[in-house]
Design a protein around this motif. Sequence first.
Motif, mmCIF file in Angstrom:
data_model
loop_
_atom_site.group_PDB
_atom_site.id
_atom_site.type_symbol
_atom_site.label_atom_id
_atom_site.label_comp_id
_atom_site.label_asym_id
_atom_site.label_seq_id
_atom_site.Cartn_x
_atom_site.Cartn_y
_atom_site.Cartn_z
ATOM 1 N N MET A 1 0.854 -1.190 0.000
ATOM 2 C CA MET A 1 0.000 0.000 0.000
ATOM 3 C C MET A 1 0.882 1.230 0.000
ATOM 4 O O MET A 1 1.786 1.367 0.827
ATOM 5 N N PHE A 2 0.634 2.121 -0.975
ATOM 6 C CA PHE A 2 1.460 3.307 -1.139
ATOM 7 C C PHE A 2 0.724 4.529 -0.603
ATOM 8 O O PHE A 2 -0.402 4.816 -1.029
ATOM 9 N N GLY A 3 1.345 5.263 0.323
ATOM 10 C CA GLY A 3 0.759 6.482 0.872
ATOM 11 C C GLY A 3 1.126 7.675 0.013
ATOM 12 O O GLY A 3 2.314 8.010 -0.108
ATOM 13 N N VAL A 4 0.127 8.326 -0.611
ATOM 14 C CA VAL A 4 0.430 9.427 -1.531
ATOM 15 C C VAL A 4 0.926 10.666 -0.786
ATOM 16 O O VAL A 4 1.560 11.539 -1.389
ATOM 17 N N ARG A 5 0.627 10.786 0.506
ATOM 18 C CA ARG A 5 1.121 11.928 1.282
ATOM 19 C C ARG A 5 2.505 11.662 1.865
ATOM 20 O O ARG A 5 3.402 12.488 1.774
ATOM 21 N N SER A 6 2.656 10.494 2.475
ATOM 22 C CA SER A 6 3.947 10.163 3.082
ATOM 23 C C SER A 6 4.964 9.684 2.056
ATOM 24 O O SER A 6 6.158 9.663 2.335
ATOM 25 N N ARG A 7 4.490 9.315 0.854
ATOM 26 C CA ARG A 7 5.339 8.728 -0.197
ATOM 27 C C ARG A 7 6.059 7.483 0.323
ATOM 28 O O ARG A 7 7.169 7.167 -0.090
ATOM 29 N N GLY A 8 5.396 6.792 1.238
ATOM 30 C CA GLY A 8 5.974 5.576 1.789
ATOM 31 C C GLY A 8 5.120 4.368 1.475
ATOM 32 O O GLY A 8 3.962 4.482 1.069
ATOM 33 N N ILE A 9 5.689 3.179 1.646
ATOM 34 C CA ILE A 9 5.004 1.926 1.340
ATOM 35 C C ILE A 9 4.774 1.150 2.631
ATOM 36 O O ILE A 9 5.674 1.009 3.459
ATOM 37 N N THR A 10 3.541 0.676 2.812
ATOM 38 C CA THR A 10 3.192 -0.186 3.942
ATOM 39 C C THR A 10 2.946 -1.594 3.422
ATOM 40 O O THR A 10 2.195 -1.776 2.462
ATOM 41 N N PHE A 11 3.584 -2.571 4.023
ATOM 42 C CA PHE A 11 3.428 -3.955 3.590
ATOM 43 C C PHE A 11 2.349 -4.645 4.418
ATOM 44 O O PHE A 11 2.387 -4.618 5.649
ATOM 45 N N GLY A 12 1.376 -5.224 3.738
ATOM 46 C CA GLY A 12 0.323 -5.962 4.415
ATOM 47 C C GLY A 12 0.474 -7.447 4.185
ATOM 48 O O GLY A 12 1.394 -7.891 3.489
ATOM 49 N N PRO A 13 -0.425 -8.235 4.746
ATOM 50 C CA PRO A 13 -0.350 -9.690 4.572
ATOM 51 C C PRO A 13 -0.614 -10.091 3.129
ATOM 52 O O PRO A 13 -1.393 -9.443 2.425
ATOM 53 N N TRP A 14 0.021 -11.137 2.664
ATOM 54 C CA TRP A 14 -0.142 -11.623 1.294
ATOM 55 C C TRP A 14 -1.505 -12.265 1.132
ATOM 56 O O TRP A 14 -1.974 -12.980 2.009
ATOM 57 N N LYS A 15 -2.136 -11.995 0.025
ATOM 58 C CA LYS A 15 -3.459 -12.550 -0.239
ATOM 59 C C LYS A 15 -3.329 -13.955 -0.793
ATOM 60 O O LYS A 15 -2.643 -14.179 -1.793
ATOM 61 N N HIS A 16 -4.012 -14.904 -0.186
ATOM 62 C CA HIS A 16 -3.964 -16.280 -0.656
ATOM 63 C C HIS A 16 -4.955 -16.465 -1.794
ATOM 64 O O HIS A 16 -6.137 -16.188 -1.652
ATOM 65 N N GLN A 17 -4.447 -16.927 -2.950
ATOM 66 C CA GLN A 17 -5.320 -17.136 -4.101
ATOM 67 C C GLN A 17 -5.121 -18.509 -4.738
ATOM 68 O O GLN A 17 -5.460 -18.719 -5.884
ATOM 69 N N GLY A 18 -4.552 -19.432 -3.986
ATOM 70 C CA GLY A 18 -4.380 -20.769 -4.532
ATOM 71 C C GLY A 18 -3.124 -20.880 -5.377
ATOM 72 O O GLY A 18 -2.281 -19.996 -5.433
ATOM 73 N N ASP A 19 -3.000 -22.007 -6.055
ATOM 74 C CA ASP A 19 -1.808 -22.254 -6.853
ATOM 75 C C ASP A 19 -1.769 -21.408 -8.117
ATOM 76 O O ASP A 19 -0.704 -21.138 -8.649
ATOM 77 N N HIS A 20 -2.928 -20.990 -8.623
ATOM 78 C CA HIS A 20 -2.994 -20.178 -9.832
ATOM 79 C C HIS A 20 -3.743 -18.892 -9.492
ATOM 80 O O HIS A 20 -4.966 -18.820 -9.599
ATOM 81 N N PRO A 21 -2.998 -17.836 -9.064
ATOM 82 C CA PRO A 21 -3.650 -16.660 -8.501
ATOM 83 C C PRO A 21 -4.611 -15.951 -9.433
ATOM 84 O O PRO A 21 -5.656 -15.508 -8.999
ATOM 85 N N TRP A 22 -4.299 -15.804 -10.722
ATOM 86 C CA TRP A 22 -5.195 -15.057 -11.597
ATOM 87 C C TRP A 22 -6.010 -15.963 -12.497
ATOM 88 O O TRP A 22 -7.080 -15.620 -12.918
ATOM 89 N N MET A 23 -5.472 -17.120 -12.821
ATOM 90 C CA MET A 23 -6.130 -18.067 -13.701
ATOM 91 C C MET A 23 -6.569 -17.345 -14.978
ATOM 92 O O MET A 23 -5.740 -16.794 -15.680
ATOM 93 N N ASN A 24 -7.870 -17.298 -15.296
ATOM 94 C CA ASN A 24 -8.310 -16.695 -16.549
ATOM 95 C C ASN A 24 -8.779 -15.254 -16.394
ATOM 96 O O ASN A 24 -9.091 -14.598 -17.377
ATOM 97 N N HIS A 25 -8.849 -14.761 -15.177
ATOM 98 C CA HIS A 25 -9.415 -13.434 -14.964
ATOM 99 C C HIS A 25 -8.648 -12.725 -13.851
ATOM 100 O O HIS A 25 -8.490 -13.265 -12.767
ATOM 101 N N PRO A 26 -8.144 -11.498 -14.087
ATOM 102 C CA PRO A 26 -7.458 -10.770 -13.017
ATOM 103 C C PRO A 26 -8.434 -10.402 -11.915
ATOM 104 O O PRO A 26 -9.636 -10.284 -12.154
ATOM 105 N N PRO A 27 -7.953 -10.218 -10.692
ATOM 106 C CA PRO A 27 -8.855 -9.892 -9.577
ATOM 107 C C PRO A 27 -9.579 -8.565 -9.805
ATOM 108 O O PRO A 27 -9.069 -7.663 -10.461
ATOM 109 N N ILE A 28 -10.781 -8.457 -9.255
ATOM 110 C CA ILE A 28 -11.538 -7.205 -9.244
ATOM 111 C C ILE A 28 -11.408 -6.631 -7.844
ATOM 112 O O ILE A 28 -11.715 -7.300 -6.852
ATOM 113 N N TYR A 29 -10.940 -5.388 -7.736
ATOM 114 C CA TYR A 29 -10.726 -4.747 -6.447
ATOM 115 C C TYR A 29 -11.868 -3.775 -6.161
ATOM 116 O O TYR A 29 -12.178 -2.916 -6.983
#
Length: 278
Positions: free
Chosen positions: A1-29
């Motif tokens: 996560m990038f802070g546009v004010r602080s210009r810094g990056i915060t690392f969060g937990p990795w999202k589990h998406q199985g062995d094939h994270p995108w498969m045929n369709h990229p994630p919708i956020y």
Amino acid sequence: MFGVRSRGITFGPWKHQGDHPWMNHPPIYLPVGKKLFTLSTASFEMLSLEHIIYPPASYCSMDRSLRWSWEQLRRQPFKVDDVASYTLHADKRTFLISTRTDAAAATFAFDTKALSWKLLGNWALPFAGRGHFVPHLRAFVGLSKDPDTLGQLYSCDVPSFDDAGDGQCPAPASRVCNEKLFSDNPAERHVSATLVDMRCDGEFCLVERVFVAADQALVEEGDARLPGRCFYRVATFFLTYGMNGDLTTRKSRQVQYYQVPEATSKLFLAEDPVAFWM
């Protein structure tokens, strides 16, 4: 996560998406407040910021901190590959997601507080991809990708489903903007585009990728002449309704061109541009 004010990056937990994270369709956020919902072929999850209270270091002191965490949610009642359009409802707590197949169309609502799905009806929102709610229009707005209306905008009334016990409601009325917003220069070939809401109640930015072959006419930007290649055509405009109720920009469009870096991959250029307004 990038802070546009602080210009810094915060690392969060990795999202589990199985062995094939995108498969045929990229994630919708799908962001809502301090929560981020991700809809992918492998899972439906929610990223949220929660308070963690650790055991007190002493009788009178307590260490409190915040932590980002993922939560697996109940799977959606449709295939992610069938998603055609989606938007955040005017209540800012409900997502509307439309699916289309060769045989049928359907629109579902997801309540981000109750964490529950329901079917609204066998119809679909008229635009393609992400839609945006415009308060002064009291409607959703999105791009069309249909061949007959490519480069035009659709507006769609907000469906009323609060009083429907079973969640069913009729398809909302929609309008199409007769103005074509994509480039009309015959030397430019349309590649892809993304509509960005500038959060000014009707002001939008259309980021379009266009390609000009080296042996065709060059595109001018002021006194500089751009060589034949891919570049971004960025158009800003304000949307309103005309005298006859049609959606219009009232000649408010302003256009600028920006060169796409030569090192950009062909795979990246084939996808819709990723653009944000904050």
